[in-house]
Design a protein around this motif. Structure first.
Motif, short mmCIF file in Angstrom:
data_model
loop_
_atom_site.label_atom_id
_atom_site.label_comp_id
_atom_site.label_asym_id
_atom_site.label_seq_id
_atom_site.Cartn_x
_atom_site.Cartn_y
_atom_site.Cartn_z
N LEU A 189 0.85 -1.18 0.00
CA LEU A 189 0.00 0.00 0.00
C LEU A 189 0.89 1.24 0.00
CD1 LEU A 189 -2.72 1.59 0.56
CD2 LEU A 189 -2.14 1.35 2.97
N ILE A 190 0.60 2.19 -0.91
CA ILE A 190 1.26 3.49 -0.83
C ILE A 190 0.48 4.28 0.21
CG2 ILE A 190 1.97 5.56 -2.08
CD1 ILE A 190 3.20 3.11 -3.25
N ASN A 191 1.06 4.44 1.38
CA ASN A 191 0.36 5.11 2.47
C ASN A 191 0.48 6.62 2.32
OD1 ASN A 191 -0.81 5.87 4.81
ND2 ASN A 191 0.82 5.11 6.14
N PHE A 192 -0.45 7.21 1.55
CA PHE A 192 -0.38 8.63 1.26
C PHE A 192 -0.46 9.50 2.50
CE2 PHE A 192 -1.44 7.47 -3.15
CZ PHE A 192 -0.38 8.13 -3.74
N ALA A 193 -0.96 8.93 3.60
CA ALA A 193 -1.09 9.73 4.82
C ALA A 193 0.23 9.84 5.57
CB ALA A 193 -2.15 9.10 5.72
N HIS A 194 1.26 9.16 5.10
CA HIS A 194 2.49 9.10 5.87
C HIS A 194 3.18 10.46 5.99
CE1 HIS A 194 5.72 7.06 7.87
NE2 HIS A 194 6.58 7.72 7.13
N GLY A 195 3.22 11.23 4.90
CA GLY A 195 3.83 12.56 4.95
C GLY A 195 3.12 13.44 5.96
N ASP A 196 1.80 13.33 6.01
CA ASP A 196 1.03 14.16 6.94
C ASP A 196 1.29 13.77 8.39
OD1 ASP A 196 -0.59 15.64 4.87
OD2 ASP A 196 -0.94 13.55 4.32
N LEU A 197 1.63 12.50 8.58
CA LEU A 197 1.99 12.05 9.92
C LEU A 197 3.26 12.77 10.38
CD1 LEU A 197 1.07 9.92 12.01
CD2 LEU A 197 2.82 8.43 11.07
N PHE A 198 4.19 12.93 9.44
CA PHE A 198 5.42 13.68 9.72
C PHE A 198 5.08 15.11 10.15
CE2 PHE A 198 7.61 17.01 7.27
CZ PHE A 198 8.78 17.13 8.00
N MET A 199 4.12 15.72 9.44
CA MET A 199 3.68 17.08 9.77
C MET A 199 3.14 17.11 11.20
SD MET A 199 0.59 18.89 10.04
CE MET A 199 -0.61 17.91 9.16
N LEU A 200 2.30 16.12 11.57
CA LEU A 200 1.77 16.06 12.93
C LEU A 200 2.89 15.93 13.95
CD1 LEU A 200 -1.42 13.83 13.27
CD2 LEU A 200 -1.23 16.31 13.25
N GLY A 201 3.92 15.16 13.60
CA GLY A 201 5.08 15.01 14.47
C GLY A 201 5.71 16.38 14.77
N GLY A 202 5.80 17.21 13.74
CA GLY A 202 6.35 18.56 13.91
C GLY A 202 5.48 19.40 14.84
N LEU A 203 4.16 19.34 14.63
CA LEU A 203 3.24 20.10 15.49
C LEU A 203 3.34 19.63 16.94
CD1 LEU A 203 -0.07 20.45 13.43
CD2 LEU A 203 1.85 22.00 13.65
N PHE A 204 3.44 18.31 17.09
CA PHE A 204 3.55 17.75 18.44
C PHE A 204 4.82 18.27 19.11
CE2 PHE A 204 5.24 14.62 21.37
CZ PHE A 204 4.15 14.39 22.21
N ALA A 205 5.94 18.27 18.35
CA ALA A 205 7.22 18.72 18.91
C ALA A 205 7.13 20.18 19.33
CB ALA A 205 8.33 18.51 17.88
N ALA A 206 6.53 21.01 18.47
CA ALA A 206 6.41 22.44 18.80
C ALA A 206 5.60 22.62 20.08
CB ALA A 206 5.75 23.18 17.65
N THR A 207 4.46 21.91 20.16
CA THR A 207 3.61 22.02 21.34
C THR A 207 4.34 21.52 22.59
OG1 THR A 207 1.78 21.53 19.86
CG2 THR A 207 1.32 21.45 22.21
N PHE A 208 5.02 20.38 22.43
CA PHE A 208 5.70 19.75 23.56
C PHE A 208 6.79 20.67 24.11
CE2 PHE A 208 8.74 16.95 25.60
CZ PHE A 208 7.96 15.95 26.18
N PHE A 234 -6.47 18.39 7.96
CA PHE A 234 -7.44 19.27 8.61
C PHE A 234 -7.21 19.32 10.12
CE2 PHE A 234 -9.51 19.16 4.51
CZ PHE A 234 -9.86 20.50 4.38
N ILE A 235 -6.77 18.21 10.69
CA ILE A 235 -6.36 18.26 12.10
C ILE A 235 -5.22 19.26 12.24
CG2 ILE A 235 -5.30 16.94 13.98
CD1 ILE A 235 -6.80 14.48 12.93
N GLY A 236 -4.30 19.24 11.26
CA GLY A 236 -3.18 20.18 11.26
C GLY A 236 -3.65 21.63 11.22
N ILE A 237 -4.69 21.90 10.41
CA ILE A 237 -5.21 23.27 10.33
C ILE A 237 -5.81 23.70 11.68
CG2 ILE A 237 -6.95 24.74 9.26
CD1 ILE A 237 -6.52 23.30 6.66
N ARG A 238 -6.57 22.78 12.30
CA ARG A 238 -7.16 23.11 13.60
C ARG A 238 -6.08 23.39 14.64
NH1 ARG A 238 -12.35 24.36 14.11
NH2 ARG A 238 -12.38 23.53 16.22
N TRP A 239 -5.00 22.64 14.55
CA TRP A 239 -3.96 22.68 15.56
C TRP A 239 -3.03 23.88 15.35
CZ3 TRP A 239 -1.00 17.51 16.98
CH2 TRP A 239 -0.22 17.73 18.13
N ASN A 240 -2.69 24.13 14.10
CA ASN A 240 -1.62 25.06 13.78
C ASN A 240 -2.12 26.32 13.06
OD1 ASN A 240 1.37 25.34 13.69
ND2 ASN A 240 1.01 25.47 11.49
N GLY A 241 -3.38 26.34 12.65
CA GLY A 241 -3.86 27.46 11.85
C GLY A 241 -3.60 27.22 10.38
#
Lengths: 342, 234
Positions: free
Chosen positions: A71-90, A155-162
Motif C-alpha cells: 500500500l502506498i500510504n499517502f497519509a504518511h507525509g502528513d503524519l510527519f507534519m503532525l510530528g512537527g506540530l507535536f514537537a512544537a507544542t511539547f 485538517f487536524i493540522g489546520i485546527r492545531w496550527n492554523g
C-alpha cells in the motif's frame, strides 16, 4: 527470430548509450563546479546530505509499509507534519523552552522519544481502523482510503496550527563551525547524530530480531508466515509503529532545525520522500535511504552550485531524474524484479 | 487426534466443502485423495486456520479449533507444508528453517530437529546458505516439508508434496514421508498422485467435488474397482 533479436539488442544499445551519456553529463557538471568553487561544492553537498537523511526517515515509512502490505500510504507525509506540530507544542508550549540550554537539550531528547511514540501510536491506529478491514479488498480501496486519511490529518493540522505557517524558536544551538571555509551548522551535526543511530537501529531490528524476521516473512508471503505461527496482524501493526516512529523523529528534527510548522508540509516533504523510496526501489530499505540521500544531494547541489539551475528549478530537476531512472530502470536503483518460480 | 465433523467451507457463494467428516488417529498416515478442485487444499487450509469454515467443527486433541487464527493453530501443534511450497524465496535455506521453529524457545530441541531435517534431506545441507528462491522445485519441496517439521508438529499436514517433481524425486519424497511417520509424527497427506499416496497411507478418504465419496483402509481402496478406474488410471 534473428531479426527481432538484433532489433532488441539495438534498442538495448541505444538505451545504454543514452543512460551513459546522461550520467556522463551529470559528472561533467559536477566536475566543472568542483573545479570552479570547491568550497561551495562541499557546502552544498553538506546541506544536501543533511536534508537527505531527513527525507530518509520519512521515506523508510513509505517503503516499510509498501513492503509489507503493498500500500502506498499517502497519509504518511502528513503524519510527519503532525510530528512537527507535536514537537512544537511539547517543547515550546508545555515545557516553555525557547533557547538553547541544558534543560532545553533534555526536553529535546524527551520530545524525541515522545514524538516517536506519538506518531507510532497514530500510525498503528490508522492501520487498525482504516486499512485493516480493506486488506483483502481491491488495491484501489485502501489507496483511496489513504488519500482520505491524508486529508483528515491535514485538517487536524489546520485546527492545531492554523491555516498558515508558524515560526518557532529552537532549543538547538544556532551557531556553526568552519572547516576550511565550509560552514557546518550545529543543527546539521545534531540532525546526523539523531538520524544515523536511528537508521542503524532500524536496520538492526529488521535484519536481526525475531520481530524483524516476522516482518520479512510476512512481506514475502503473509499466508506462509501464518503457517509458521507468525501473528500477521501484530507484525503489520509493528511495521506501522516503526514507520510512524521514524516520521515522528523527522517531524521533531524539521521543526527544531527549520523552526517552522505548517499543515501542508507533510504533502510537500511526503512527496519528496515517496519519490526517494521509488527512486531507491520501493520496498527496499537501503534503497529508500540511498534514494533519499541522492535526492537531498541533487537538490542541494542544484540549489547551491555556481553553475546550476537554481532553487526555482529544484523540483523539476528531482522529478526529471526520477522519470529518466524509471524509463531505464523501472524497479528503482536497488529494487529487483521478483521472479516467481512455481 | 483430529476429528472433522460436517465441515462446510464456502468461497463467496460457491460451496467448496459440502459437509465432510473425517478423522486422523495418533500415529497414522491418512491421505485425502481426489482430482483437481475436489476441495483437498481447502480442507487443509481450513484446518490451519487460513480459511474460516461456514459451519461444522474441527476438534484437535479434544479442543475445538475451527475459526481459530492461523498462528494459534501452529502453537497447538499442527504444521503445514502448503501447496506450491510457499517457501520464503528471498531468504536462505537456513532462515527458512529457522522460521519453521518461529514459536519455539527450546534451543537444544530445535537444534536436534534441525539435525533430523538435514539428515532426512541432505540436499538442504548443501544449499544451507543459498537463497531458497534460486533452488530447483524438488529442493524447494524438501525445504517446505523440512520447514514444517521444524515446528515439531504433533500433526503434519502435507499438501501435494509430489506436485511437479521428477518420478525419482516423487519416490524419494514418499519414502521420506514414511520415515517421518515412523519417527512418530502423525500425517494428513493430500495428493493427486493417488497410487503413491495409497501405498504409504494407513487409511484414505476420497474427496469428490466437496464431498467424501469413499473411505477406508488404504490397501482396500487400491484394489477397489471404482477407485482404480477414477484415480489410478486403470
Amino acid at each position: 527470430m534473428a531479426n527481432s533479436s538484433t532489433r532488441f539488442s539495438a534498442r538495448l544499445l541505444i538505451e545504454r548509450s543514452v543512460a551513459t551519456l546522461i550520467i556522463g553529463l551529470v559528472f561533467f557538471w559536477l566536475a566543472i563546479n568542483l573545479v570552479k568553487s570547491p568550497s561551495q561544492f562541499f557546502q552544498s553537498s553538506i546541506i544536501g546530505i543533511s536534508n537527505g537523511v531527513l527525507y530518509a526517515l520519512i521515506a523508510l515509512g513509505y517503503t516499510l509499509v509498501y513492503g509489507i502490505i503493498e500500500l502506498i500510504n499517502f497519509a504518511h507525509g502528513d503524519l510527519f507534519m503532525l510530528g512537527g506540530l507535536f514537537a512544537a507544542t511539547f517543547i515550546t508550549v508545555w515545557f516553555k523552552q525557547e533557547t538553547p540550554s541544558n534543560t532545553g537539550y533534555a526536553v529535546f531528547f524527551l520530545c524525541l522519544i515522545a514524538a516517536m511514540g506519538f506518531c507510532a501510536t497514530i500510525n498503528v491506529g490508522i492501520e487498525r481502523f482504516a486499512y485493516r478491514r480493506l486488506r483483502k479488498a481491491p488495491k484501489l480501496a485502501p489507496l483511496i482510503t489513504a488519500v482520505g486519511v491524508s486529508f483528515i490529518i491535514q485538517f487536524i493540522g489546520i485546527r492545531w496550527n492554523g491555516s498558515g505557517p508558524k515560526t518557532w524558536n529552537s532549543v538547538l544551538p544556532s551557531g556553526e563551525f568552519t572547516i576550511s571555509s565550509v560552514h557546518i551548522p550545529y543543527t546539521t551535526v545534531i540532525s546526523f547524530l539523531v538520524t544515523i543511530p536511528l537508521l542503524i537501529f532500524m536496520t538492526f531490528i529488521v535484519a536481526k530480531t525475531r520481530r524483524g524476521k516476522a516482518m520479512r516473512a510476512t512481506a514475502q508471503d503473509a499466508d506462509a508466515a501464518r503457517l509458521m505461527g507468525i501473528n500477521v496482524n501484530k507484525t503489520i501493526s509493528f511495521t506501522f509503529a516503526l514507520g510512524g516512529a521514524l516520521a515522528g523523529a523527522a517531524g521533531l528534527l524539521f521543526q527544531q532545525t527549520r523552526g517552522l510548522t505548517n499543515y501542508n508540509l507533510g504533502y510537500q516533504l511526503g512527496l519528496i520522500a515517496f519519490t526517494s523510496a521509488v527512486l531507491g526501489g520501493i520496498g527496499n530499505l537501503s534503497g529508500a535511504v540511498l534514494g533519499a540521500i541522492l535526492i537531498g544531494l541533487i537538490q542541494g547541489l542544484n540549489d547551491g552550485l555556481p553553475i546550476g539551475l537554481g532553487q526555482q528549478w529544484s523540483q523539476t530537476v528531482v522529478f526529471t531524474i526520477l522519470i529518466l531512472l524509471m524509463v531505464f530502470k523501472p524497479t528503482g536503483l536497488l529494487g529487483k524484479p521478483m521472479v516467481e518460480k512455481v | 487426534m483430529l476429528k472433522i465433523e460436517n465441515l462446510e467451507v464456502t468461497y463467496g457463494n460457491i460451496k467448496a466443502i459440502k459437509g465432510i467428516s473425517l478423522e486422523v488417529n495418533q500415529g497414522e498416515i491418512v491421505t485425502l485423495i481426489g482430482s483437481n478442485g475436489a476441495g483437498k487444499s481447502t480442507t487443509l487450509r481450513t484446518i490451519s486456520g487460513i480459511l474460516k469454515p461456514k459451519s461444522g467443527s474441527i476438534t484437535f486433541n479434544g479442543e475445538r479449533i475451527e475459526g481459530v487464527e492461523g498462528h494459534e493453530i501452529v502453537a497447538k501443534g499442527i504444521c503445514q507444508s502448503p501447496e506450491g511450497r510457499r517457501i520464503f524465496p528471498k531468504m536462505t535455506v537456513d532462515e527458512n528453517l529457522d522460521l519453521g521453529a518461529f514459536l519455539r524457545n527450546d534451543k537444544a530441541e530445535i537444534k536436534r530437529d534441525r539435525q533430523r531435517v538435514l539428515e532426512l534431506f541432505p540436499k538442504l545441507q548443501e544449499r544451507i546458505d543459498q537463497k531458497a528462491g534460486t533452488m530447483s522445485g524438488g529442493e524447494q519441496q524438501m525445504l517446505a516439508v523440512g520447514r514444517a517439521l521444524m515446528g515439531s508438529p504433533k500433526l503434519l499436514l502435507l499438501d501435494e508434496p509430489s506436485m511437479g517433481l521428477a518420478p525419482v524425486l516423487v519416490e524419494m519424497i514418499f519414502e521420506t514421508i514414511k520415515k517421518i511417520n515412523d519417527q512418530g509424527t502423525t500425517i494428513l497427506l493430500v495428493e493427486q498422485n493417488a497410487l503413491a499416496a495409497l501405498n504409504v497411507a494407513d487409511r484414505a478418504y476420497v474427496l469428490e467435488s466437496g464431498s467424501i465419496k469413499m473411505s477406508g483402509k488404504a490397501r482396500d481402496l487400491i484394489s477397489n474397482d471404482e477407485v482404480t478406474k477414477a484415480y489410478l488410471g486403470g
